[in-house]
Write a protein that holds these residues in place. Sequence first.
Motif, short mmCIF file in Angstrom:
data_model
loop_
_atom_site.label_atom_id
_atom_site.label_comp_id
_atom_site.label_asym_id
_atom_site.label_seq_id
_atom_site.Cartn_x
_atom_site.Cartn_y
_atom_site.Cartn_z
N LEU B 187 2.53 -5.43 -10.06
CA LEU B 187 3.42 -5.99 -9.20
C LEU B 187 2.67 -7.17 -8.48
CD1 LEU B 187 5.57 -3.37 -7.48
CD2 LEU B 187 6.01 -5.04 -9.17
N GLN B 188 3.18 -8.24 -7.96
CA GLN B 188 2.39 -9.46 -7.56
C GLN B 188 2.43 -9.17 -5.69
OE1 GLN B 188 4.27 -12.74 -9.07
NE2 GLN B 188 3.33 -14.03 -7.25
N VAL B 189 3.74 -8.67 -5.46
CA VAL B 189 3.83 -8.20 -4.06
C VAL B 189 3.44 -6.76 -3.84
CG1 VAL B 189 5.38 -7.80 -2.01
CG2 VAL B 189 5.63 -10.11 -3.35
N THR B 190 2.53 -6.48 -3.05
CA THR B 190 2.02 -5.08 -3.17
C THR B 190 2.12 -4.38 -1.96
OG1 THR B 190 -0.20 -6.04 -2.72
CG2 THR B 190 0.33 -5.65 -4.66
N VAL B 191 2.26 -5.10 -0.76
CA VAL B 191 2.17 -4.25 0.52
C VAL B 191 3.49 -4.82 1.13
CG1 VAL B 191 1.14 -3.66 2.77
CG2 VAL B 191 -0.22 -4.13 0.56
N GLN B 192 4.33 -3.93 1.35
CA GLN B 192 5.68 -4.28 2.15
C GLN B 192 5.48 -3.84 3.39
OE1 GLN B 192 9.12 -2.62 0.17
NE2 GLN B 192 10.70 -3.68 1.59
N SER B 193 5.53 -4.41 4.27
CA SER B 193 5.58 -4.00 5.79
C SER B 193 6.92 -3.76 6.30
CB SER B 193 4.90 -5.22 6.56
OG SER B 193 3.86 -5.52 6.39
N VAL B 194 7.48 -2.53 5.74
CA VAL B 194 8.66 -1.93 5.94
C VAL B 194 8.87 -1.65 7.62
CG1 VAL B 194 9.02 -0.88 3.61
CG2 VAL B 194 7.97 0.47 5.58
N VAL B 195 7.77 -1.51 8.52
CA VAL B 195 8.12 -1.62 9.84
C VAL B 195 8.71 -2.60 10.68
CG1 VAL B 195 6.75 0.79 10.39
CG2 VAL B 195 5.62 -1.59 10.39
N ASP B 196 8.11 -3.91 10.02
CA ASP B 196 8.53 -5.10 10.48
C ASP B 196 10.00 -5.44 9.89
OD1 ASP B 196 6.30 -5.93 11.60
OD2 ASP B 196 5.85 -7.41 10.32
N GLU B 197 10.34 -4.89 8.62
CA GLU B 197 11.79 -5.01 8.25
C GLU B 197 12.60 -4.05 9.00
OE1 GLU B 197 10.77 -6.68 3.67
OE2 GLU B 197 10.80 -4.42 3.94
N LEU B 198 12.26 -2.92 9.35
CA LEU B 198 12.94 -2.19 10.25
C LEU B 198 13.27 -2.60 11.49
CD1 LEU B 198 11.47 1.16 8.93
CD2 LEU B 198 13.90 0.77 8.55
N ALA B 199 12.19 -3.11 12.15
CA ALA B 199 12.24 -3.81 13.59
C ALA B 199 13.14 -5.01 13.44
CB ALA B 199 11.02 -4.32 13.99
N GLY B 200 13.25 -5.62 12.43
CA GLY B 200 14.11 -6.87 12.29
C GLY B 200 15.66 -6.29 12.32
N ALA B 201 15.76 -5.13 11.36
CA ALA B 201 17.20 -4.48 11.34
C ALA B 201 17.65 -4.22 12.42
CB ALA B 201 16.99 -3.60 10.20
N ALA B 202 16.70 -3.39 13.24
CA ALA B 202 17.35 -2.68 14.46
C ALA B 202 17.76 -3.91 15.42
CB ALA B 202 16.28 -2.03 14.96
N ASN B 203 17.03 -5.10 15.50
CA ASN B 203 17.21 -6.06 16.56
C ASN B 203 18.82 -6.87 16.19
OD1 ASN B 203 16.05 -7.31 18.73
ND2 ASN B 203 15.71 -9.37 17.27
N LEU B 204 19.12 -6.73 14.89
CA LEU B 204 20.49 -7.32 14.61
C LEU B 204 21.45 -6.56 15.41
CD1 LEU B 204 20.27 -7.42 10.71
CD2 LEU B 204 20.48 -9.38 12.08
#
Lengths: 252, 252
Positions: B187-204
């Motif tokens: 894989l090229q993308v190796t580290v997925q910052s899921v806490v940022d994605e979860l934070a964004g989801a919650a902010n919706l």
Amino acid sequence: MELFAVPDLPEIRAGDDLAAMIAERVDLRPDDVVCVASTVVSKAEGRTADLEEFPAGPRAKEIARNLEEISGDEKDPRFAQAVLENSTDVVMEEPFILTEAPFGHVSVNAGIDRSNVPDHDLLLLPERPSQSAERIHENLPESPPVIVTDTSGRSFRHGQRAVAIGWAGMPASRDWRGETDRDGHELQVTVQSVVDELAGAANLVSGEGDGGNPVVVVRDWDFGDHDGSDNMFREMRRDFVRQALRDWEYEP
Amino acid sequence: MELFAVPDLPEIRAGDDLAAMIAERVDLRPDDVVCVASTVVSKAEGRTADLEEFPAGPRAKEIARNLEEISGDEKDPRFAQAVLENSTDVVMEEPFILTEAPFGHVSVNAGIDRSNVPDHDLLLLPERPSQSAERIHENLPESPPVIVTDTSGRSFRHGQRAVAIGWAGMPASRDWRGETDRDGHELQVTVQSVVDELAGAANLVSGEGDGGNPVVVVRDWDFGDHDGSDNMFREMRRDFVRQALRDWEYEP
Ligand SMILES: Nc1nc2c(ncn2[C@@H]2O[C@H](COP(=O)(O)OP(=O)(O)O)[C@@H](O)[C@H]2O)c(=O)[nH]1
Ligand SMILES: Nc1nc2c(ncn2[C@@H]2O[C@H](COP(=O)(O)OP(=O)(O)O)[C@@H](O)[C@H]2O)c(=O)[nH]1
Ligand SMILES: [Mn+2]
Ligand SMILES: [Mn+2]
Ligand SMILES: [Mn+2]
Ligand SMILES: [Mn+2]
């Protein structure tokens, strides 16, 4: 608010009708938001390419040479050439190539992927992701909003997360200007880039690997009664980070 | 995957037990992720402050004077003083103050809020948001992971979106290293910052206004069988954007 992947999508090939493939697999509602990984938009649009199509010019050769020196890894100057040919502005060349795509998105290696690309060396970003989103949006039953996503780094932070690189059928951001906080005061945060937050949410379901879930439906989310804005990509003249990076020189 | 706001939370005050207030209102499951807006964490921790507590020194006065000149708006030097006193590194002073918080997060005005703060001028970020998250995580029934979020700008893009500034009970990122793509390639993308994605989801769901929804539960999302990483905030030595901004000078 609920998110689910569109099930059983096959490997996407040039010419595939993504809207039809999605519509066959889910019953969409007009207020769904359909998030599509750029990788399958690019595949459907035939944006695969091979390194031999990008014979390296002097600038690409120099960039590759420098990157090779910095990293100790072999770098193909044709890849640097592909990046240059798919960019309208080079923000920095070392220790990685950061450029602006013709549609305004700034990303490493012009967002060119080498993962999840069968039979070819490279997958270029869609040429105009918001136009791609528009086409899918128009061709989907119920015409829900569509967001084209890609995975991207973020300043000051490690790791990568999805962002929106194109969208249609909805504004990019909620504009809270003129609205008030819980105490009746003017808000400090005024423009909430909901397409980025939706892209990140969808990526929690898609992941970065071989999961095979490039399309995620967001259901029962409400944009709400706000003004909208589509102003997403900073223009160079007002982009301080870009100006600073342009003047900066990497010292190994 | 599903997201919903914890209903009927009152105005949060210093000393409030957020974990208890959440537990009274929702039945949590161990695999939920509880996203909490930093604003209510700060309120519960008594991180309100008033400008009069920050008599301006010469540097704050100079910063405020320069910002006043640039913007044409009046700037309180005591606010600049508050920013300086809550930062360990000043990345840039103009045309806005960008600093690093003691816990590593880089943000405008040290993340000090002036919206949604009753009875006081300022709300400072939690001192150690991951420790705040840890306390809530431990005190919640079923001990689900907890993320403390804040709204923040993003380089190259307009608008703001939520990020994670603290987390507990889960890693910050999915580490995909060693895993392969759909064609068996690395894989090229190796580290997925899921806490940022979860934070964004919650902010919706939370929004930026007077909605009164500072806590959002993410249900039926799966971190999956991946390695984890907690390395989120770049250290200065390896942060090119910060280095570049430090050398750069704003020209009006
Ligand atoms: N079904 C299907 N899934 C794909 C295809 N290509 C990529 N994916 C999946 O789409 C998701 C996103 O892939 P990724 O390479 O991270 O795309 P990007 O973020 O748009 O660059 C992952 O779940 C991949 O396994 C495809 O052609 N068909
Ligand atoms: N119930 C409740 N909601 C709050 C309180 N303070 C802020 N909020 C809500 O929390 C959400 C996030 O607020 P915001 O000021 O954007 O927080 P930040 O992003 O952490 O700085 C919004 O829905 C606000 O209305 C509070 O004390 N009680
Ligand atoms: Mn990509
Ligand atoms: Mn991806
Ligand atoms: Mn805030
Ligand atoms: Mn906010």
